[in-house]
Design a protein around this motif. Structure first.
Motif, mmCIF file in Angstrom:
data_model
loop_
_atom_site.group_PDB
_atom_site.id
_atom_site.type_symbol
_atom_site.label_atom_id
_atom_site.label_comp_id
_atom_site.label_asym_id
_atom_site.label_seq_id
_atom_site.Cartn_x
_atom_site.Cartn_y
_atom_site.Cartn_z
ATOM 1 N N THR A 43 7.850 66.644 5.035
ATOM 2 C CA THR A 43 7.653 65.196 5.074
ATOM 3 C C THR A 43 7.524 64.765 6.527
ATOM 4 O O THR A 43 8.025 65.424 7.425
ATOM 5 C CB THR A 43 8.835 64.440 4.427
ATOM 6 N N GLU A 44 6.850 63.695 6.745
ATOM 7 C CA GLU A 44 6.732 63.099 8.079
ATOM 8 C C GLU A 44 7.601 61.855 8.136
ATOM 9 O O GLU A 44 7.529 61.003 7.242
ATOM 10 C CB GLU A 44 5.292 62.720 8.391
ATOM 11 N N ARG A 45 8.400 61.769 9.151
ATOM 12 C CA ARG A 45 9.269 60.610 9.387
ATOM 13 C C ARG A 45 10.125 60.263 8.159
ATOM 14 O O ARG A 45 10.317 59.103 7.830
ATOM 15 C CB ARG A 45 8.451 59.426 9.853
ATOM 16 N N SER A 46 10.569 61.308 7.486
ATOM 17 C CA SER A 46 11.456 61.135 6.318
ATOM 18 C C SER A 46 10.888 60.139 5.317
ATOM 19 O O SER A 46 11.565 59.207 4.894
ATOM 20 C CB SER A 46 12.846 60.702 6.786
ATOM 21 N N SER A 47 9.655 60.348 4.936
ATOM 22 C CA SER A 47 9.027 59.448 3.967
ATOM 23 C C SER A 47 8.361 60.255 2.857
ATOM 24 O O SER A 47 8.152 61.454 2.993
ATOM 25 C CB SER A 47 7.988 58.558 4.662
ATOM 26 N N CYS A 48 8.065 59.614 1.785
ATOM 27 C CA CYS A 48 7.297 60.153 0.648
ATOM 28 C C CYS A 48 8.068 61.137 -0.219
ATOM 29 O O CYS A 48 7.483 61.775 -1.095
ATOM 30 C CB CYS A 48 5.981 60.784 1.108
ATOM 31 N N GLY A 49 9.364 61.264 -0.038
ATOM 32 C CA GLY A 49 10.148 62.170 -0.874
ATOM 33 C C GLY A 49 10.118 61.782 -2.339
ATOM 34 O O GLY A 49 9.999 62.646 -3.214
ATOM 35 N N HIS A 50 10.214 60.493 -2.623
ATOM 36 C CA HIS A 50 10.184 60.060 -4.025
ATOM 37 C C HIS A 50 8.826 60.335 -4.660
ATOM 38 O O HIS A 50 8.750 60.753 -5.825
ATOM 39 C CB HIS A 50 10.558 58.577 -4.153
ATOM 40 N N GLU A 51 7.764 60.127 -3.898
ATOM 41 C CA GLU A 51 6.436 60.423 -4.416
ATOM 42 C C GLU A 51 6.293 61.917 -4.686
ATOM 43 O O GLU A 51 5.700 62.322 -5.686
ATOM 44 C CB GLU A 51 5.361 59.952 -3.432
ATOM 45 N N GLN A 52 6.861 62.744 -3.818
ATOM 46 C CA GLN A 52 6.805 64.187 -4.037
ATOM 47 C C GLN A 52 7.567 64.570 -5.310
ATOM 48 O O GLN A 52 7.093 65.392 -6.096
ATOM 49 C CB GLN A 52 7.369 64.926 -2.828
ATOM 50 N N ILE A 53 8.731 63.973 -5.510
ATOM 51 C CA ILE A 53 9.492 64.230 -6.733
ATOM 52 C C ILE A 53 8.677 63.803 -7.953
ATOM 53 O O ILE A 53 8.607 64.521 -8.951
ATOM 54 C CB ILE A 53 10.858 63.506 -6.711
ATOM 55 N N ASP A 54 8.042 62.629 -7.873
ATOM 56 C CA ASP A 54 7.227 62.137 -8.998
ATOM 57 C C ASP A 54 6.107 63.116 -9.351
ATOM 58 O O ASP A 54 5.853 63.379 -10.536
ATOM 59 C CB ASP A 54 6.616 60.774 -8.669
ATOM 60 N N ILE A 55 5.459 63.657 -8.345
ATOM 61 C CA ILE A 55 4.347 64.579 -8.593
ATOM 62 C C ILE A 55 4.865 65.862 -9.239
ATOM 63 O O ILE A 55 4.318 66.331 -10.242
ATOM 64 C CB ILE A 55 3.583 64.885 -7.288
#
Length: 171
Positions: A43-55
């Protein structure tokens, strides 16, 4: 061949998941059961983790098969804890990369994760980059060492793990 994949890694950029990132994450989620591996995400700048989990979960995997990497790169314990609540592993893996955030903040947020009961969802490790696309990256080796003298492969053992005991976190 007897050589097998140990982990599948993919990435997303900062702030949003672009279409190519989404396709790569979905492909990784499809390959994981076939290879018997887990997925490590960048992840960049500690973002998009929830989107990654969703995918990943949208492809039928359990969130526990995903380690959301580099979550310690922002002072955001609520975000870190929310990923753990969803069942993913949360990576605290960039100790020494203090251009991003100070190790003291990383340690404080790690302790916060443990204090609310997420010991079983935290992965502490050491991320290190030695080469970017065939080059040393945006800085020369001397500039990188001057900017982040603690970002090396022994820092976590020499400096971080001993501090953990000072914080009351057992081995």
């Amino acid at each position: 061949t007897v050589i097998r994949c140990g982990i599948i890694k993919g990435s997303t950029g900062a702030g949003k998941v672009c279409e190519s990132d989404r396709k790569i994450r979905a492909a990784a989620a499809r390959a994981a059961p076939a290879t018997g591996t887990a997925i490590l995400s960048h992840t960049e700048r500690s973002s998009c983790g929830h989107e990654q989990i969703d995918i990943v979960t949208g492809e039928g995997l359990d969130a526990a098969q995903l380690l959301v990497g580099h979550c310690c790169g922002a002072d955001n314990p609520g975000y870190q804890q929310s990923l753990a609540k969803r069942g993913a592993y949360v990576g605290f893996d960039r100790f020494g990369a203090e251009l991003e955030i100070a190790d003291e903040i990383r340690m404080r947020n790690l302790k916060a994760m443990l204090d609310v009961g997420h010991l079983d969802r935290v992965m502490v490790s050491h991320d290190s980059v030695n080469c970017w696309m065939g080059s040393r990256g945006p800085m020369s080796e001397a500039e990188l060492r001057a900017a982040m003298p603690s970002w090396n492969v022994t820092h976590i053992f020499d400096n971080i793990f001993p501090k953990r005991e000072d914080m009351g976190v057992a081995r």
